[in-house]
Enzyme design. Structure first.
Site, short mmCIF file in Angstrom:
data_model
loop_
_atom_site.label_atom_id
_atom_site.label_comp_id
_atom_site.label_asym_id
_atom_site.label_seq_id
_atom_site.Cartn_x
_atom_site.Cartn_y
_atom_site.Cartn_z
CB THR A 170 -0.55 -0.07 1.11
OG1 THR A 170 -1.40 -1.20 1.28
CG2 THR A 170 -2.00 1.61 1.23
CE LYS A 221 -5.06 -1.71 1.65
NZ LYS A 221 -4.08 -2.61 2.22
CE LYS A 239 2.40 1.92 4.53
NZ LYS A 239 2.24 1.08 3.91
#
Length: 305
Positions: A97, A172, A240
């Protein structure tokens, strides 16, 4: 048909994902910064490589699933990385990701060398990786997707081509934005049950079958109820991901206040030293609300007490 695949990143999810490809009969060349984390794959016949460059030289389709965008950049675009050592006709598939803009850059630089590239982040955590039930969202050229689809189908159940390079990462981000709010709601619900003296598993038995049903409450909620905070997906990696989504939102000039609040709570979890717990470890932040803690003043700045 058997393929020569490369795999970079054999952590909580990557090791299981690569193992599925290996057991399906593919030849695998593997690298991980901590070599011992690839021992299980090597024992099953994978070939250990000393660098991403060595993986690229040996494999035709090179997969990566690492930690942060900076790791992706170093692994794929670095001097000793994949692209610098990949020849025309090879395919790079980054399943980390990461930043949509980085996925676009990788695709551009790969195309200049005659190398194909896909961004293919996944959802499903350690369980999805282990059970080969992941959702895989893919960006890049559709003809490249078609070449790799059979390998994706070994690792996941819901394989979706989402469009041009970066589209997998944008999809995502939609997933992570939704999970951020859902996990905070799940943790608050179970904290309320905990403070009310109720059995958490029994509460989940009820609310997990109604309108509140979700993977968060039925999966991560069970882990909370059983005091299992081991990482299926690290808090530090979720922070993150939320940071990427917030940066993208700023670039698009949109506001995501729910995500911003979730990010504040998770950042606090990092401050409290919980960064290496699974995302269900957010529950521990709430547990600190009514006990003495060196960072209690930070906790009280949030609307959770």
């Amino acid at each position: 048909m058997s393929k020569k695949i490369g795999w970079i990143g054999t952590g909580v999810m990557g090791a299981s994902m690569c193992m599925h490809l290996l057991k399906a009969g593919n030849e695998a060349f593997v690298y991980n910064r901590t070599k011992s984390k690839a021992d299980g794959l090597v024992a099953e016949g994978a070939v250990w490589c000393e660098s991403p460059a060595e993986v690229a030289k040996n494999a035709d389709i090179i997969f990566s699933i690492v930690g942060y965008p900076s790791d992706v950049e170093e692994t794929i675009l670095g001097q000793n990385g994949v692209l610098a050592n990949a020849v025309e006709g090879k395919i790079i598939v980054d399943m980390t990701t990461s930043d949509p803009s980085l996925a676009e850059r990788i695709a551009r630089e790969a195309a200049a060398k005659g190398v194909e590239a896909l961004d293919a982040p996944v959802s499903g955590g350690d369980v999805g990786a282990r059970d080969a039930t992941l959702a895989i969202m893919v960006g890049g050229a559709e003809e490249t997707f078609d070449k790799v689809k059979s390998l994706f189908e070994i690792m996941g159940e819901n394989i979706q081509y989402r469009g041009a390079s970066g589209a997998g990462q944008h999809t995502k981000m939609c997933n992570q934005i939704l999970v951020a709010g859902t996990i905070v709601g799940s943790v608050e619900s179970l904290f309320y049950a905990y403070k009310s003296g109720m059995d958490l598993n029994e509460v989940i038995d009820v609310i997990g079958t109604g309108a509140a049903a979700s993977v968060c409450i039925n999966g991560l909620g069970r882990r909370i109820a059983n005091s299992d905070f081991d990482p299926g997906f690290y808090i530090k990696h979720f922070v993150k991901d939320m940071g990427i989504a917030l940066d993208e939102a700023k670039r698009m000039n949109i506001s995501l206040p729910g995500l911003a609040l979730a990010n504040r709570v998770y950042t606090l979890a990092m401050d409290l030293g919980y960064e290496d717990l699974g995302i269900q470890g957010l529950f521990k932040v709430f547990e600190q609300c009514d006990v003495s803690h060196p960072l209690a003043s930070k906790i009280k700045r949030l609307p959770i007490v």
